[in-house]
Every structure is written in C-alpha cells, then in structure tokens.
Design an enzyme around this catalytic site. Structure first.
Site, PDB file in Angstrom:
ATOM      1  N   GLY A 190       6.968  -1.453  -0.224  1.00  0.00           N
ATOM      2  CA  GLY A 190       6.361  -1.046  -1.486  1.00  0.00           C
ATOM      3  C   GLY A 190       6.036  -2.170  -2.449  1.00  0.00           C
ATOM      4  N   GLY A 197       9.095   2.243  -5.912  1.00  0.00           N
ATOM      5  CA  GLY A 197       8.142   1.649  -4.969  1.00  0.00           C
ATOM      6  C   GLY A 197       6.701   1.931  -5.348  1.00  0.00           C
ATOM      7  N   ASP A 198       5.823   1.790  -4.369  1.00  0.00           N
ATOM      8  CA  ASP A 198       4.383   1.975  -4.595  1.00  0.00           C
ATOM      9  C   ASP A 198       3.971   3.447  -4.588  1.00  0.00           C
ATOM     10  OD1 ASP A 198       5.173   1.912  -1.830  1.00  0.00           O
ATOM     11  OD2 ASP A 198       3.056   2.026  -1.304  1.00  0.00           O
ATOM     12  N   THR A 253       2.171   3.701   3.284  1.00  0.00           N
ATOM     13  CA  THR A 253       3.589   3.571   3.609  1.00  0.00           C
ATOM     14  C   THR A 253       3.862   2.125   4.000  1.00  0.00           C
ATOM     15  OG1 THR A 253       5.360   4.155   5.145  1.00  0.00           O
ATOM     16  CG2 THR A 253       3.111   4.381   5.972  1.00  0.00           C
ATOM     17  N   GLY A 254       4.989   1.602   3.545  1.00  0.00           N
ATOM     18  CA  GLY A 254       5.301   0.215   3.902  1.00  0.00           C
ATOM     19  C   GLY A 254       6.163  -0.427   2.849  1.00  0.00           C
ATOM     20  N   THR A 292       8.382   7.036   4.397  1.00  0.00           N
ATOM     21  CA  THR A 292       7.587   7.788   3.427  1.00  0.00           C
ATOM     22  C   THR A 292       6.683   8.788   4.132  1.00  0.00           C
ATOM     23  OG1 THR A 292       7.643   5.958   1.906  1.00  0.00           O
ATOM     24  CG2 THR A 292       5.771   7.429   1.701  1.00  0.00           C
ATOM     25  N   ARG A 330      15.069   0.998  -8.879  1.00  0.00           N
ATOM     26  CA  ARG A 330      13.903   0.489  -8.152  1.00  0.00           C
ATOM     27  C   ARG A 330      12.873   1.596  -7.854  1.00  0.00           C
ATOM     28  NH1 ARG A 330      11.113   1.478  -3.067  1.00  0.00           N
ATOM     29  NH2 ARG A 330      10.030  -0.421  -2.552  1.00  0.00           N
TER      30      ARG A 330
HETATM   31  N1  ASP Z   1       6.489   2.458   0.403  1.00  0.00           N
HETATM   32  C1  ASP Z   1       7.786   3.049   0.218  1.00  0.00           C
HETATM   33  C2  ASP Z   1       8.524   2.354  -0.871  1.00  0.00           C
HETATM   34  O1  ASP Z   1       8.433   1.152  -0.977  1.00  0.00           O
HETATM   35  C3  ASP Z   1       8.628   2.966   1.444  1.00  0.00           C
HETATM   36  C4  ASP Z   1       8.040   3.512   2.687  1.00  0.00           C
HETATM   37  O2  ASP Z   1       6.831   3.581   2.843  1.00  0.00           O
HETATM   38  O3  ASP Z   1       8.852   3.889   3.537  1.00  0.00           O
HETATM   39  O4  ASP Z   1       9.240   3.003  -1.601  1.00  0.00           O
END
Ligand code: ASP
Length: 310
Positions: free
Chosen positions: A231, A207-208, A228-229, A177, A205
C-alpha cells in the site's frame, strides 16, 4: 456502450508458490471467487448498477474467511482488526471510504453509506463507527473476526517484529485485499476495494485501499480500477489515478496503461502487487507483478475466467 456488462474481482496478489497450496485449498479459493463474481454478474445481468454489483461482489469476499477483508481480516499489533474500504462511482465520480474501522462486517457497505448519507468522502476509526451506529449498522464482536491462521501470522509477525502483507502460508508473501470493478448495461463504471491491511500494523497505519485515486478509482471517461499490493508504494504512485491519467492525457489503451503502471512505475518505486481494471467499452485488464493474484472475471461476451497463478 449500452446493453453490455463486464466485471472483474480480485482477492489479493502476492508470491504464491505453486505447489505449496493444496489442491483442496486452491479449489476453495476458486469457489469463493466464482461465487462473488457470479453474485455481481447476476445483478448486472438484471440491469442493476455497477455500484450495486461491485458492492455485492466485495461483500461476498468480505464474508469469506479466506481473504484479508471483513471476516478474514488480519490482526493489528494490538490484536485487533482495523479495516479500510472505498467505493467509487464513475458517472458522478462520487466516492465514499472508511479507514481503520473495527467491528464492521462489511466495510464496503459502510463506505457506500459515507458516500450516500454524509457530506464527506473518508471517515476514520471512532468517528466512522459513530456514523455506522447512527446509520443503524450492527457492530460485530471480536470473535466474528477470529481466525486461527491469522492469529498464527500475527504471533509470527510479533515475534519477528515485522509487519506482513501476506497471509497463507506463513512465510509466503501474499496480499489479501479484495476488490471489484464493473461496467453495467447503462454504461456506468464503478470500483470497490476492501482490506484488513497488514498483519501487525500499528500507529493507525492506513494503506492505499480507502484512498480514492491510490487503491481505488472510477471515471466513466477512462476506467475503473481496484488495486492490491504494498500500500505505501501504491499511495506514493497514486496508482489507480495514474492508470486513468495515462488513458486520459496520453491516449494509452487500458491494457497499455495498466502494464505501464504495474510493470514499470510501481516496480521502479520498489512496490509489488497488482490491479484489476475495466474500460468504458467493457474491456477488462488484470495485471500483476507478483507470482500470482487471486482473480476472476466475466467479459462482455459472457466468458468466465478464474485464476490464481500467472
Ligand atoms: N494494499 C493493501 C494495504 O496496503 C494490502 C493488500 O493489498 O493486501 O493495506
């Protein structure tokens, strides 16, 4: 805090084993990170708003094939690209977001259009595309988003029947992200986040990243945050808003709040990743519980930094 500005950007966090990436690759990442940072910083220097700066920085990262957002977005289970993005203004606490959109070159700009040109905060998939067309946003063909590495990751994930949050190298765990946070010389904060989500994701799906308060948040009274992480954990932890709450209700400093949320609370849930944050006085914090996070920043004294590993 007037007349001072600061900005931080990220290109995702993850388990980036030092040595597995070639020197050349590392330099490419740093070059793209610095270009995006400077793009935002030069606007801030000229007195532009933090909204303009975070949007411009994120657009640069979306246009780079190296990061999982815009052009570099990962493949879904069906071999498509479905992107999420959010932008939020700290002064008005207005926000705009899109989720599960395909064919959009710069989802962050579509998110801003949602904020400025619609009565809504979050638009998804087909409806968001309809809105984009109505606003005169051009739609890209699938080829624009094609990338061999992403294709191989997708094939691997299909074979293993897994969803992956990572991109390069194939077996490394890495989030891709992108995001930006900034304080402008008028004292306003803003945050923007954009992502292609997880490789091999299905069932629509989300994410966050496109959820205000989870992956992205800005409030002039406390901070601006881009995450980022993993989600799912960041949604459950309402991570970006939690940082703001710890500052507002508990009187923590920006650094203490980011540390508490990423190192303790997200970890306790089982999540991994990181965030970037800026305070109303322009203090920056780049916190992650993974081995690395692609990142760059320019503080209020004009000091530039770029990094990948711890
Ligand atoms: N947080 C993002 C998600 O879950 C993924 C990412 O940070 O790479 O969609």
């Amino acid at each position: 805090m007037k007349d001072k500005f600061s900005i931080a950007i990220h290109g995702g966090a993850g388990t980036l084993t030092r040595g597995l990436m070639s020197e050349e690759m590392e330099q490419n990442y740093k070059k793209d990170l610095l270009r995006a940072l400077r793009c935002g910083a030069s606007l801030l220097e000229k007195g532009a708003s933090s909204m303009d700066a975070v949007e411009a920085a994120v657009r640069e990262l979306e246009d780079s094939p190296l990061f999982n957002a815009g052009k570099g977005s990962v493949f879904t289970h069906e071999g498509k690209h479905e992107m999420d993005a959010c932008i939020m203004e700290g002064n008005s606490r207005k926000a705009g977001a899109v989720a599960g959109v395909s064919g959009i070159r710069n989802p962050v700009s579509l998110a801003r259009l949602v904020m400025e040109k619609s009565d809504h905060v979050l638009l998804s998939s087909k409806g968001a595309l309809q809105f984009a067309r109505q606003q005169g946003v051009s739609i890209e063909e699938d080829e624009y988003f094609y990338n061999e590495l992403r294709y191989l990751q997708w094939q691997q994930a299909l074979k293993e029947g897994t969803v992956q949050l990572d991109h390069t190298p194939l077996n490394e765990k890495k989030f891709g992200t992108v995001g930006a946070v900034a304080l402008d010389i008028h004292g306003n904060l803003a945050a923007a986040t954009s992502t292609g989500g997880m490789t091999n994701k299905r069932f629509g799906r989300i994410g966050d990243s496109p959820i205000p308060g989870a992956g992205n948040y800005a409030n002039n009274a406390t901070c601006a945050v881009s995450c980022t992480g993993s989600g799912e954990y960041f949604i459950r932890g309402v991570v970006a808003y939690d940082v703001s709450c710890l500052i507002e209700y508990k009187g923590l400093t920006l650094k203490q709040a980011c540390h508490e949320v990423i190192q303790n609370r997200v970890m306790a849930l089982g999540g991994d990743g990181g965030l970037i944050a800026v305070s109303p006085s322009g203090e920056l914090c780049l916190e992650f519980n993974t081995e690395g996070m692609y990142r760059a920043s320019r503080d209020i004294d004009g000091l530039e930094r770029v990094g990948i590993y711890r």
